[in-house]
Write a protein that holds these residues in place. Structure first.
Motif, PDB file in Angstrom:
ATOM      1  N   UNK A 141      23.297  49.453  33.768  1.00 45.27           N
ATOM      2  CA  UNK A 141      23.682  48.092  33.385  1.00 45.27           C
ATOM      3  C   UNK A 141      23.686  47.171  34.599  1.00 45.27           C
ATOM      4  N   UNK A 142      23.239  45.952  34.416  1.00 48.09           N
ATOM      5  CA  UNK A 142      23.347  44.942  35.461  1.00 48.09           C
ATOM      6  C   UNK A 142      24.602  44.110  35.168  1.00 48.09           C
ATOM      7  N   UNK A 143      25.599  44.141  36.047  1.00 47.86           N
ATOM      8  CA  UNK A 143      26.859  43.442  35.745  1.00 47.86           C
ATOM      9  C   UNK A 143      26.692  41.925  35.705  1.00 47.86           C
ATOM     10  N   UNK A 144      27.320  41.305  34.726  1.00 53.77           N
ATOM     11  CA  UNK A 144      27.375  39.845  34.652  1.00 53.77           C
ATOM     12  C   UNK A 144      28.752  39.416  35.177  1.00 53.77           C
ATOM     13  N   UNK A 145      28.802  38.984  36.427  1.00 45.94           N
ATOM     14  CA  UNK A 145      30.059  38.583  37.058  1.00 45.94           C
ATOM     15  C   UNK A 145      30.209  37.083  36.890  1.00 45.94           C
ATOM     16  N   UNK A 146      31.198  36.692  36.095  1.00 42.62           N
ATOM     17  CA  UNK A 146      31.334  35.276  35.735  1.00 42.62           C
ATOM     18  C   UNK A 146      32.418  34.570  36.536  1.00 42.62           C
ATOM     19  N   UNK A 147      33.405  35.311  37.047  1.00 46.03           N
ATOM     20  CA  UNK A 147      34.477  34.715  37.839  1.00 46.03           C
ATOM     21  C   UNK A 147      34.793  35.631  39.023  1.00 46.03           C
ATOM     22  N   UNK A 148      35.074  35.019  40.182  1.00 46.70           N
ATOM     23  CA  UNK A 148      35.390  35.775  41.384  1.00 46.70           C
ATOM     24  C   UNK A 148      36.643  35.201  42.032  1.00 46.70           C
ATOM     25  N   UNK A 149      37.506  36.083  42.511  1.00 47.91           N
ATOM     26  CA  UNK A 149      38.737  35.651  43.188  1.00 47.91           C
ATOM     27  C   UNK A 149      39.173  36.741  44.149  1.00 47.91           C
ATOM     28  N   UNK A 150      39.854  36.358  45.214  1.00 49.20           N
ATOM     29  CA  UNK A 150      40.298  37.318  46.222  1.00 49.20           C
ATOM     30  C   UNK A 150      41.517  38.118  45.778  1.00 49.20           C
ATOM     31  N   UNK A 151      42.469  37.454  45.131  1.00 48.07           N
ATOM     32  CA  UNK A 151      43.752  38.088  44.851  1.00 48.07           C
ATOM     33  C   UNK A 151      43.806  38.702  43.458  1.00 48.07           C
ATOM     34  N   UNK A 152      44.387  39.899  43.373  1.00 49.44           N
ATOM     35  CA  UNK A 152      44.500  40.577  42.081  1.00 49.44           C
ATOM     36  C   UNK A 152      45.292  39.785  41.041  1.00 49.44           C
ATOM     37  N   UNK A 153      46.408  39.110  41.398  1.00 53.49           N
ATOM     38  CA  UNK A 153      47.113  38.318  40.387  1.00 53.49           C
ATOM     39  C   UNK A 153      46.224  37.243  39.742  1.00 53.49           C
ATOM     40  N   UNK A 154      45.298  36.680  40.524  1.00 54.82           N
ATOM     41  CA  UNK A 154      44.371  35.696  39.964  1.00 54.82           C
ATOM     42  C   UNK A 154      43.417  36.358  38.982  1.00 54.82           C
ATOM     43  N   UNK A 155      42.940  37.549  39.334  1.00 54.85           N
ATOM     44  CA  UNK A 155      42.051  38.276  38.429  1.00 54.85           C
ATOM     45  C   UNK A 155      42.751  38.589  37.113  1.00 54.85           C
ATOM     46  N   UNK A 156      44.016  39.020  37.200  1.00 57.87           N
ATOM     47  CA  UNK A 156      44.786  39.338  35.993  1.00 57.87           C
ATOM     48  C   UNK A 156      44.973  38.088  35.140  1.00 57.87           C
ATOM     49  N   UNK A 157      45.256  36.965  35.765  1.00 56.16           N
ATOM     50  CA  UNK A 157      45.453  35.712  35.019  1.00 56.16           C
ATOM     51  C   UNK A 157      44.178  35.301  34.282  1.00 56.16           C
ATOM     52  N   UNK A 158      43.027  35.516  34.903  1.00 57.42           N
ATOM     53  CA  UNK A 158      41.763  35.174  34.258  1.00 57.42           C
ATOM     54  C   UNK A 158      41.489  36.091  33.074  1.00 57.42           C
ATOM     55  N   UNK A 205      50.518  47.512  43.820  1.00 60.45           N
ATOM     56  CA  UNK A 205      50.813  46.109  44.049  1.00 60.45           C
ATOM     57  C   UNK A 205      50.396  45.183  42.926  1.00 60.45           C
ATOM     58  N   UNK A 206      49.980  45.745  41.795  1.00 62.20           N
ATOM     59  CA  UNK A 206      49.462  44.919  40.702  1.00 62.20           C
ATOM     60  C   UNK A 206      50.575  44.187  39.969  1.00 62.20           C
ATOM     61  N   UNK A 207      51.729  44.815  39.846  1.00 63.34           N
ATOM     62  CA  UNK A 207      52.837  44.203  39.142  1.00 63.34           C
ATOM     63  C   UNK A 207      52.694  44.342  37.627  1.00 63.34           C
ATOM     64  N   UNK A 208      53.725  43.955  36.873  1.00 66.39           N
ATOM     65  CA  UNK A 208      53.670  44.042  35.406  1.00 66.39           C
ATOM     66  C   UNK A 208      52.551  43.163  34.848  1.00 66.39           C
ATOM     67  N   UNK A 209      51.894  43.639  33.809  1.00 61.39           N
ATOM     68  CA  UNK A 209      50.819  42.875  33.190  1.00 61.39           C
ATOM     69  C   UNK A 209      51.382  41.880  32.186  1.00 61.39           C
ATOM     70  N   UNK A 210      50.784  40.700  32.085  1.00 65.49           N
ATOM     71  CA  UNK A 210      51.231  39.740  31.066  1.00 65.49           C
ATOM     72  C   UNK A 210      50.928  40.245  29.662  1.00 65.49           C
ATOM     73  N   UNK A 211      51.534  39.622  28.684  1.00 64.04           N
ATOM     74  CA  UNK A 211      51.412  40.100  27.299  1.00 64.04           C
ATOM     75  C   UNK A 211      49.977  40.075  26.800  1.00 64.04           C
ATOM     76  N   UNK A 212      49.166  39.203  27.343  1.00 70.43           N
ATOM     77  CA  UNK A 212      47.798  39.074  26.847  1.00 70.43           C
ATOM     78  C   UNK A 212      46.802  40.030  27.469  1.00 70.43           C
ATOM     79  N   UNK A 213      47.267  40.982  28.276  1.00 68.75           N
ATOM     80  CA  UNK A 213      46.359  41.906  28.980  1.00 68.75           C
ATOM     81  C   UNK A 213      46.707  43.342  28.608  1.00 68.75           C
ATOM     82  N   UNK A 214      45.680  44.151  28.352  1.00 66.00           N
ATOM     83  CA  UNK A 214      45.845  45.563  28.012  1.00 66.00           C
ATOM     84  C   UNK A 214      45.065  46.387  29.040  1.00 66.00           C
TER      85      UNK A 214
END
Length: 305
Positions: A219-236, A250-259
């Motif tokens: 598979x060729x990955x389709x990377x649509x968003x990039x960010x340095x910090x993991x909390x930003x990745x989780x928010x996206x 260091x990831x911390x608790x996940x928000x309700x909208x993430x599995x």
């Protein structure tokens, strides 16, 4: 006579590339580092730094002084190691560099434990990317490094540097709630084609792992968003904008909208402590490495799943 602290300042600029970065590593202000180098220039009657764009460039004379500074710093380090070894207790200043999620998820407990048990030890933490920090410990810019690698990119210890394993950090696939993968017990890597990915920028080990792994699965990955910090990745991911592969440390608790969904096989990154061979006998190094290993089981056991 040349002043060692001024030579340290010049050496730091050589290692870190800018006066500001050197100042941050040394715990000084940029103005203080500039003043140290200006005094060194007057003492040597030599121009050591030249303006180059927004940064500075070391002159040939400066590079010669840096080589001498590296030798002097190594001599001082050996002397300090021998004195501390004779006393038999961790003491003095110890500079530690750690990558972001280790600085957030592991180091606070380790530093607090060291401060409580060894009040004569002055430990200073700097957050630095792993691909930079290993070179810094080899050059003597920091005393100890906490870094990581992945199976696709092993972490070789440079000549004159020793390392030991701290532990393994597991990584999960994070998807928005409602995604077809959300209810799965596990997802195989071969099933990851056609997804919109959120990940760190190119040059980061996580980015390279994702690209190589998906390509190996066809598979060729389709990377649509990039960010340095993991909390930003989780928010996206929580906003439904794609899926991501994120380590647990260091990831911390996940928000309700993430599995989180396990990948099969599960990706693992390995954490290491690295230090210069010449400093291996220093009690501060030995005790910090021991404390890192002692705290890892509790940290990994309480990392959110």
């Amino acid at each position: 006579m040349l002043d060692l602290q001024r030579l340290r300042a010049l050496h730091a600029v050589s290692v870190h590339g800018t006066v500001g970065a050197a100042a941050a590593a040394l715990g000084y202000t940029s103005s203080a580092v500039s003043q140290q180098i200006a005094k060194l220039e007057r003492e040597t009657r030599t121009v050591l730094l030249e303006r180059e764009g927004r940064g500075v460039r070391l002159t040939d004379e400066a590079h010669q002084l840096v080589r001498a500074a590296r030798e002097l710093i190594a001599i001082v380090e050996r002397a300090e190691t021998e004195l501390e070894e004779r006393r038999g207790v961790p003491a003095g200043r110890l500079t530690v560099a750690a990558f972001a999620s280790a600085a957030r998820g592991l180091m606070p407990a380790v530093l607090a434990d060291l401060a409580r048990r060894h009040p004569a030890l002055d430990t200073r933490l700097t957050e630095i990317d792993p691909h930079l920090s290993v070179d810094l410990v080899a050059k003597g810019a920091v005393d100890l490094v906490v870094a990581h690698d992945w199976d696709i990119a092993p972490l070789p210890a440079p000549a004159g540097v020793e390392q030991t394993v701290i532990g393994d950090d597991l990584c999960d696939l994070l998807v928005p709630r409602g995604h077809p993968f959300a209810g799965r017990a596990a997802v195989r890597r071969e099933e990851l084609g056609g997804e919109r990915w959120i990940c760190q920028p190119p040059g980061r080990v996580c980015h390279e792992w994702l690209v190589r792994t998906l390509r190996a699965a066809g598979h060729e990955p389709e990377i649509v968003h990039q960010a340095d910090e993991n909390p930003t990745l989780v928010a996206l991911v929580a906003a439904g904008l794609g899926i991501a592969l994120i380590p647990r440390l260091g990831r911390g608790p996940l928000p309700a909208g993430v599995v989180e969904v396990p990948l099969d096989p599960m990706p693992v990154r390995r954490l290491y402590a690295l230090w210069r061979t010449g400093a291996a006998r220093r009690p501060a190094i030995a005790e910090t490495v021991r404390t890192l290993g002692a705290h890892w089981p509790a940290v990994s056991a309480h990392t959110p799943r």
